[in-house]
Design a protein around this motif. Structure first.
Motif, PDB file in Angstrom:
ATOM      1  N   ILE A  58       0.821  -1.217   0.000  1.00 42.35           N
ATOM      2  CA  ILE A  58       0.000   0.000   0.000  1.00 42.35           C
ATOM      3  C   ILE A  58       0.857   1.272   0.000  1.00 42.35           C
ATOM      4  O   ILE A  58       0.347   2.361   0.258  1.00 42.35           O
ATOM      5  N   SER A  59       2.136   1.135  -0.260  1.00 44.39           N
ATOM      6  CA  SER A  59       3.056   2.275  -0.391  1.00 44.39           C
ATOM      7  C   SER A  59       3.185   3.099   0.885  1.00 44.39           C
ATOM      8  O   SER A  59       3.355   4.315   0.821  1.00 44.39           O
ATOM      9  N   CYS A  60       3.147   2.448   2.036  1.00 43.42           N
ATOM     10  CA  CYS A  60       3.213   3.204   3.293  1.00 43.42           C
ATOM     11  C   CYS A  60       4.617   3.711   3.601  1.00 43.42           C
ATOM     12  O   CYS A  60       4.777   4.655   4.361  1.00 43.42           O
ATOM     13  N   GLY A  61       5.644   3.064   3.050  1.00 44.29           N
ATOM     14  CA  GLY A  61       7.015   3.507   3.248  1.00 44.29           C
ATOM     15  C   GLY A  61       7.657   3.050   4.548  1.00 44.29           C
ATOM     16  O   GLY A  61       8.762   3.482   4.882  1.00 44.29           O
ATOM     17  N   LEU A  62       6.989   2.183   5.271  1.00 42.33           N
ATOM     18  CA  LEU A  62       7.523   1.724   6.552  1.00 42.33           C
ATOM     19  C   LEU A  62       8.781   0.871   6.378  1.00 42.33           C
ATOM     20  O   LEU A  62       9.748   1.041   7.114  1.00 42.33           O
ATOM     21  N   CYS A  63       8.783  -0.037   5.410  1.00 41.91           N
ATOM     22  CA  CYS A  63       9.921  -0.948   5.265  1.00 41.91           C
ATOM     23  C   CYS A  63      11.233  -0.221   4.965  1.00 41.91           C
ATOM     24  O   CYS A  63      12.240  -0.506   5.614  1.00 41.91           O
ATOM     25  N   PRO A  64      11.274   0.748   4.035  1.00 39.09           N
ATOM     26  CA  PRO A  64      12.555   1.435   3.837  1.00 39.09           C
ATOM     27  C   PRO A  64      12.943   2.320   5.019  1.00 39.09           C
ATOM     28  O   PRO A  64      14.122   2.591   5.229  1.00 39.09           O
ATOM     29  N   SER A  65      11.966   2.745   5.813  1.00 36.46           N
ATOM     30  CA  SER A  65      12.325   3.534   6.992  1.00 36.46           C
ATOM     31  C   SER A  65      12.962   2.651   8.063  1.00 36.46           C
ATOM     32  O   SER A  65      13.789   3.115   8.845  1.00 36.46           O
ATOM     33  N   ILE A  66      12.601   1.363   8.077  1.00 34.79           N
ATOM     34  CA  ILE A  66      13.166   0.421   9.046  1.00 34.79           C
ATOM     35  C   ILE A  66      14.477  -0.168   8.530  1.00 34.79           C
ATOM     36  O   ILE A  66      15.439  -0.309   9.279  1.00 34.79           O
ATOM     37  N   PRO A  90      21.978  -8.512   3.030  1.00 37.34           N
ATOM     38  CA  PRO A  90      23.364  -8.405   3.529  1.00 37.34           C
ATOM     39  C   PRO A  90      23.492  -8.837   4.994  1.00 37.34           C
ATOM     40  O   PRO A  90      22.561  -8.671   5.777  1.00 37.34           O
ATOM     41  N   GLU A  91      24.666  -9.375   5.317  1.00 38.67           N
ATOM     42  CA  GLU A  91      24.943  -9.737   6.712  1.00 38.67           C
ATOM     43  C   GLU A  91      24.775  -8.498   7.568  1.00 38.67           C
ATOM     44  O   GLU A  91      25.151  -7.406   7.173  1.00 38.67           O
ATOM     45  N   GLY A  92      24.187  -8.659   8.719  1.00 40.71           N
ATOM     46  CA  GLY A  92      23.960  -7.538   9.611  1.00 40.71           C
ATOM     47  C   GLY A  92      22.635  -6.844   9.385  1.00 40.71           C
ATOM     48  O   GLY A  92      22.244  -5.982  10.156  1.00 40.71           O
ATOM     49  N   GLU A  93      21.944  -7.192   8.313  1.00 38.62           N
ATOM     50  CA  GLU A  93      20.649  -6.580   8.007  1.00 38.62           C
ATOM     51  C   GLU A  93      19.491  -7.562   8.162  1.00 38.62           C
ATOM     52  O   GLU A  93      18.342  -7.204   7.940  1.00 38.62           O
ATOM     53  N   GLN A  94      19.790  -8.806   8.543  1.00 41.55           N
ATOM     54  CA  GLN A  94      18.734  -9.807   8.671  1.00 41.55           C
ATOM     55  C   GLN A  94      17.693  -9.417   9.717  1.00 41.55           C
ATOM     56  O   GLN A  94      16.493  -9.533   9.467  1.00 41.55           O
ATOM     57  N   ASP A  95      18.144  -8.960  10.879  1.00 42.89           N
ATOM     58  CA  ASP A  95      17.192  -8.597  11.931  1.00 42.89           C
ATOM     59  C   ASP A  95      16.306  -7.434  11.498  1.00 42.89           C
ATOM     60  O   ASP A  95      15.095  -7.455  11.717  1.00 42.89           O
ATOM     61  N   ALA A  96      16.897  -6.416  10.880  1.00 45.79           N
ATOM     62  CA  ALA A  96      16.122  -5.257  10.427  1.00 45.79           C
ATOM     63  C   ALA A  96      15.152  -5.641   9.315  1.00 45.79           C
ATOM     64  O   ALA A  96      14.016  -5.153   9.282  1.00 45.79           O
ATOM     65  N   SER A  97      15.567  -6.534   8.426  1.00 50.04           N
ATOM     66  CA  SER A  97      14.653  -6.947   7.353  1.00 50.04           C
ATOM     67  C   SER A  97      13.484  -7.761   7.910  1.00 50.04           C
ATOM     68  O   SER A  97      12.349  -7.627   7.458  1.00 50.04           O
TER      69      SER A  97
END
Length: 62
Positions: free
Chosen positions: A11-19, A40-47
């Motif tokens: 729905i284009s909320c933009g939450l995922c790129p902000s996280i 990438p390594e180190g980004e698994q938790d954030a993703s």
């Protein structure tokens, strides 16, 4: 581990790129998109946080 965004559900909320901007961005059509390839390594938790935070469950991180 790969991240995928279902653009039909997004729905284009933009939450995922902000996280997790290293994995997610907004495409020219205004919908979210994930990087192609492995998270990438180190980004698994954030993703995974972005996946869990998506209000319409448009993200899959496996």
């Amino acid at each position: 581990m790969k991240a995928v965004v279902d653009k039909d559900t997004c729905i284009s909320c933009g939450l995922c790129p902000s996280i997790c901007p290293e994995v997610f961005s907004m495409d020219d059509d205004g919908k979210a998109v994930a990087i192609s390839g492995e998270v990438p390594e180190g980004e698994q938790d954030a993703s995974k946080e972005a996946e869990e935070s998506c209000p319409v469950d448009a993200i899959s991180v496996d």
